[in-house]
Design an enzyme around this catalytic site. Structure first.
Site, PDB file in Angstrom:
ATOM      1  N   HIS A  65       0.832  -1.204   0.000  1.00 31.91           N
ATOM      2  CA  HIS A  65       0.000   0.000   0.000  1.00 31.91           C
ATOM      3  C   HIS A  65       0.863   1.248   0.000  1.00 31.91           C
ATOM      4  CE1 HIS A  65      -2.884  -2.957   2.008  1.00 31.91           C
ATOM      5  NE2 HIS A  65      -3.399  -2.682   0.841  1.00 31.91           N
ATOM      6  N   HIS A  66       2.115   1.106  -0.446  1.00 28.48           N
ATOM      7  CA  HIS A  66       2.959   2.323  -0.426  1.00 28.48           C
ATOM      8  C   HIS A  66       2.396   3.361  -1.381  1.00 28.48           C
ATOM      9  CE1 HIS A  66       4.553   0.528  -4.090  1.00 28.48           C
ATOM     10  NE2 HIS A  66       5.157   1.654  -4.352  1.00 28.48           N
ATOM     11  N   LYS A  71      -3.053  -2.676  -7.523  1.00 25.46           N
ATOM     12  CA  LYS A  71      -3.360  -3.012  -8.922  1.00 25.46           C
ATOM     13  C   LYS A  71      -2.824  -4.379  -9.288  1.00 25.46           C
ATOM     14  CE  LYS A  71      -4.897  -1.535 -12.930  1.00 25.46           C
ATOM     15  NZ  LYS A  71      -5.591  -2.843 -13.027  1.00 25.46           N
ATOM     16  N   LYS A  95       6.865  -4.299 -10.465  1.00 19.92           N
ATOM     17  CA  LYS A  95       6.569  -3.947 -11.857  1.00 19.92           C
ATOM     18  C   LYS A  95       6.099  -2.491 -11.959  1.00 19.92           C
ATOM     19  CE  LYS A  95       4.243  -7.279 -13.808  1.00 19.92           C
ATOM     20  NZ  LYS A  95       3.234  -8.179 -14.442  1.00 19.92           N
ATOM     21  N   LYS A 107      -2.910  -9.011  -6.613  1.00 20.00           N
ATOM     22  CA  LYS A 107      -3.269 -10.055  -7.575  1.00 20.00           C
ATOM     23  C   LYS A 107      -4.453 -10.830  -7.036  1.00 20.00           C
ATOM     24  CE  LYS A 107      -1.473 -11.492 -11.523  1.00 20.00           C
ATOM     25  NZ  LYS A 107      -0.623 -10.639 -12.369  1.00 20.00           N
ATOM     26  N   SER A 363      -3.090  -0.164 -18.421  1.00 22.84           N
ATOM     27  CA  SER A 363      -4.182  -0.163 -17.438  1.00 22.84           C
ATOM     28  C   SER A 363      -4.207   1.175 -16.692  1.00 22.84           C
ATOM     29  CB  SER A 363      -3.982  -1.272 -16.408  1.00 22.84           C
ATOM     30  OG  SER A 363      -4.525  -2.483 -16.874  1.00 22.84           O
TER      31      SER A 363
HETATM   32  N1  GLU Z   1      -2.242  -9.159 -15.253  1.00 22.55           N
HETATM   33  C1  GLU Z   1      -1.350  -8.233 -15.865  1.00 22.55           C
HETATM   34  C2  GLU Z   1       0.014  -8.300 -15.208  1.00 22.55           C
HETATM   35  O1  GLU Z   1       0.398  -9.313 -14.670  1.00 22.55           O
HETATM   36  C3  GLU Z   1      -1.928  -6.818 -15.920  1.00 22.55           C
HETATM   37  C4  GLU Z   1      -2.209  -6.186 -14.613  1.00 22.55           C
HETATM   38  C5  GLU Z   1      -2.967  -4.865 -14.716  1.00 22.55           C
HETATM   39  O2  GLU Z   1      -3.204  -4.384 -15.813  1.00 22.55           O
HETATM   40  O3  GLU Z   1      -3.329  -4.343 -13.655  1.00 22.55           O
HETATM   41  O4  GLU Z   1       0.784  -7.395 -15.269  1.00 22.55           O
END
Ligand code: GLU
Length: 472
Positions: A65-66, A71, A95, A107, A363
């Site tokens: 939550h930084h 996402k 990422k 996730k 996204s």
């Molecule tokens: N599932 C994709 C990933 O592993 C996209 C995640 C997203 O768009 O939030 O990066």
């Protein structure tokens, strides 16, 4: 495609993290906080399938939550388990940090084989899963924003949005509760191919770096490179297509049922159509069948791109891999043992959590579009076009020469949504590649590109925590 039981994916991510943490200045407490999953939600819920009640197991993990919202995608697969979802959530944090997308990692996953359910049943499962997330405040445009992943796509995202907005009537930014939606439901043009295009931009940038290519004894540029792609899902299909368009040769493609190869290069679209029509990648005209899909990973090539699931290249098969570059389009396709093997042999591994960041980057653009309630390009397209027309006419007037029709159209063109999205993605991937390479080359003790990518990510998340004042 492989066994997931005997190995901890989250453990592998932690291992890579620890390896990189040594090259950062953060104290152990901060590093520990960055590493842990902040919130783990495991749920069971009943869904009526046919005349029976099935108990569905599902997860949502918020790793960090930084920055908020959190996402990350939602995966539908029979192999989904807590360890996997935790690992994938952690990868999302790193990422996002690497590509400067201001989100924490998350996730989700549902342990089902989507191919065994009708669309009607999948809709019920997806909607119920969304309702569970809403109940626990695990979804929302400012809280946690899911997206597609392995086994899900635009259709599932539309169901999520519809469930969310019907349970939160009047919430003006509701569309931003999920990304990867159909364009008609608030999606953004360019999201569908974004991960594959990002993989292509990232690897193209690596191939354009002369000193890197000299070290690998390869010529610069993508053209003529012999490429193998494992997995013809959304990511693999688009990655292979962009490589082919840029003049690379796709010498093998692999799927569940087997693999095919051809020294002359495969036409990706034709293979895709053949698989759709015949139900199998095998027996494609002009290609040779490989009965075991895993054999494709061991063919001689310049660039090997695993684009399916984790753990496909491991201690067992890594010694037989003959690629010069491995581009991790999937999340976690290499185990740490495979990684070590490739470092020893001087094979360049371009790591997942940066290389496949194109999906989450776009996204982010989709989420911004949803919050601003306006399509990219809407305000400036016509303005740019009339400005360009005026400039062109002035130049033509001064030089007395007329620009031909094709060039004229190009010069005058005002950017559409897809132009802006792709250009934002290209800039993001190129900048990230350079930042990671600079980090790698600035410290001769950093052994590989993955470790360099982790160093960049850890430093960004660490700075964020420090700036939040949590760790003065
Ligand atoms: N599932 C994709 C990933 O592993 C996209 C995640 C997203 O768009 O939030 O990066």
């Amino acid at each position: 495609m492989s066994s997931h039981q005997e190995y901890s994916f989250f453990g592998a991510v932690e291992k890579s993290f620890d390896k990189a943490a040594k090259f950062t200045k953060w104290d152990l407490g901060i590093l520990e906080q960055i590493k842990q999953c902040n919130a783990v939600y495991r749920m069971h819920f009943p869904v009526k399938v046919g005349d029976k009640v099935e108990v569905i197991k599902a997860y949502r993990v918020q790793h960090s939550h930084h920055k908020t919202p959190c996402k990350g995608g939602i995966r539908f697969a029979p192999t989904v388990n807590l360890d996997e979802v935790m690992a994938l959530a952690a990868l999302m944090t790193y990422k996002c940090a690497i590509v400067n997308v201001p989100f924490g990692g998350a996730k989700g996953g549902i342990t089902i084989d989507p191919r065994k359910y009708s669309a009607y049943d999948l809709e019920k499962i997806t909607r119920r899963y969304t309702a569970e997330l809403i109940k626990k405040n695990f979804i929302g445009p400012g809280i946690d924003v899911p997206a597609p992943d392995y086994g899900t796509g635009e259709r599932e995202m539309a169901w999520i949005l519809d469930t969310y907005s019907s349970m939160r009537p009047g919430e003006i930014d509701a569309q931003g509760c999920v990304t990867g939606k159909p364009v008609t439901q608030g999606g953004v043009r360019g999201r569908r191919e974004a991960t594959g295009l990002g993989v292509f931009y990232g690897l193209r940038e690596v191939c354009n770096m002369k000193e890197v290519m000299d070290r690998l004894k390869m010529i610069t540029g993508v053209e003529g490179k012999r490429v193998i792609v494992q997995g013809l899902g959304n990511v693999g299909y688009h990655t292979a297509k962009f490589f082919q368009e840029a003049g690379a040769k796709i010498i093998a493609l692999a799927e569940f049922e087997g693999a095919i190869c051809s020294d002359d290069g495969l036409d990706v679209e034709a293979v895709f159509e053949h698989r759709k029509a015949s139900g199998s990648i095998l027996n494609f005209k002009g290609s040779t069948n490989l009965k075991n899909n895993m054999d494709a990973l061991e063919l001689e090539c310049d660039i090997l791109i695993p684009a399916a699931l984790e753990n496909v290249i491991n201690a067992e098969n890594a010694p037989r891999v003959k690629a010069k570059i491995i581009g991790e389009a999937a999340n976690g396709p290499l185990t740490p043992e495979a990684d070590e093997e490739f470092i020893k042999r001087g094979i360049l591994v371009v790591p997942d959590m940066y290389l496949n960041a194109g999906g989450v980057t776009v996204s982010y653009f989709e989420w911004l579009k949803n919050l601003s309630h306006v399509r990219y390009g809407r305000m400036e397209k016509r303005f740019t076009e009339s400005l360009n027309t005026q400039i062109l006419e002035q130049i033509e007037g001064l030089t007395g020469k007329r620009v031909n029709t094709e060039d004229r159209e190009q010069i005058m063109h005002g950017a559409d949504e897809v132009d802006l999205v792709r250009s934002g993605l290209e800039e993001t991937m190129i900048a990230a590649t350079r930042e990671i390479m600079d980090a790698w080359h600035s410290n001769p003790d950093i052994p590989d590109m993955r470790t360099a990518a982790y160093v960049v990510a850890i430093n960004k998340v660490g700075t964020s925590y420090a700036e939040l004042g949590i760790f003065p």
